[in-house]
Design a protein around this motif. Structure first.
Motif, short mmCIF file in Angstrom:
data_model
loop_
_atom_site.label_atom_id
_atom_site.label_comp_id
_atom_site.label_asym_id
_atom_site.label_seq_id
_atom_site.Cartn_x
_atom_site.Cartn_y
_atom_site.Cartn_z
N GLY A 1 46.15 37.52 42.48
CA GLY A 1 44.89 38.06 43.00
C GLY A 1 45.06 39.16 44.02
O GLY A 1 44.23 40.06 44.11
N SER A 2 46.14 39.10 44.78
CA SER A 2 46.37 40.15 45.79
C SER A 2 47.16 41.33 45.22
O SER A 2 47.28 42.36 45.87
N ALA B 1 41.40 33.83 33.77
CA ALA B 1 41.28 34.76 34.92
C ALA B 1 41.52 34.03 36.24
O ALA B 1 42.20 34.55 37.13
N LYS B 2 40.99 32.83 36.36
CA LYS B 2 41.18 32.04 37.58
C LYS B 2 42.66 31.70 37.77
O LYS B 2 43.19 31.77 38.88
N THR C 1 44.53 34.84 38.87
CA THR C 1 44.17 35.19 40.25
C THR C 1 44.78 34.23 41.26
O THR C 1 45.40 34.66 42.24
N ASN C 2 44.59 32.94 41.04
CA ASN C 2 44.98 31.93 42.03
C ASN C 2 46.36 31.32 41.79
O ASN C 2 46.94 30.75 42.71
N PRO D 1 40.55 43.30 40.15
CA PRO D 1 39.73 42.40 39.32
C PRO D 1 39.60 42.87 37.87
O PRO D 1 39.63 42.04 36.95
N GLY E 1 50.04 33.25 42.12
CA GLY E 1 48.77 33.93 41.95
C GLY E 1 48.97 35.43 42.07
O GLY E 1 49.80 35.91 42.83
N VAL F 1 42.81 41.90 36.02
CA VAL F 1 42.79 40.46 35.72
C VAL F 1 41.87 40.21 34.54
O VAL F 1 42.21 39.48 33.60
N ASP F 2 40.71 40.84 34.54
CA ASP F 2 39.73 40.67 33.46
C ASP F 2 40.29 41.15 32.12
O ASP F 2 40.10 40.49 31.10
#
Length: 141
Positions: A122-123, A108-109, A112-113, A127, A120, A130-131
């Protein structure tokens, strides 16, 4: 052909390679190669020569994934990670057994990143999206 015109006129031009240097040229080529990651193919086919048979069923690796995960993967991941998670941009993009290397939280990190050549998301992803991707990928062992 003179010494100033080779490979489309770029490599042999004085000033181009001397100002850029070998490392800069390699970095430029790497950026150009990775520029398509995460974006859909413009011609309707799969990027990097994937899915040569348009009538073939969609990837076996995605067959058991929930519909939401399939849609997310196809939209954001497929161009770099491939139809069957095999990786299209080098060995580090192979996700077939990523769950044996990284935990769900680590995956997930990374989604996201980004990092290590991966953008990434993340934007771009919620969430919970991503999960869902991370949970599905973490099960790939």
């Amino acid at each position: 052909m003179n010494k100033r015109t080779s490979i489309g006129g770029l490599i042999g031009m004085k000033g181009f390679t001397s100002g850029l240097g070998q490392r800069g040229l390699i970095a430029l080529l790497l950026v150009m190669a990775l520029a398509g990651c995460g974006s859909p193919a413009k011609n309707g086919g799969e990027p990097f020569g994937g899915d040569k048979n348009p009538n073939a069923s969609s990837n076996a690796a995605l067959a058991e994934a929930p519909e939401q995960v399939q849609a997310l993967y196809k939209q954001t991941c497929l161009s770099c990670h491939g139809n069957n998670l095999e990786g299209k941009v080098g060995p580090t993009t192979n996700l077939q057994k990523i769950g044996s290397k990284l935990s769900k939280d680590q995956i997930a990190k990374q989604i996201t990143n980004g990092g290590n050549g991966m953008p990434g998301f993340g934007s771009k992803l919620k969430p919970e999206e991503v999960d869902a991707l991370a949970a599905w990928l973490a099960a790939k062992k």
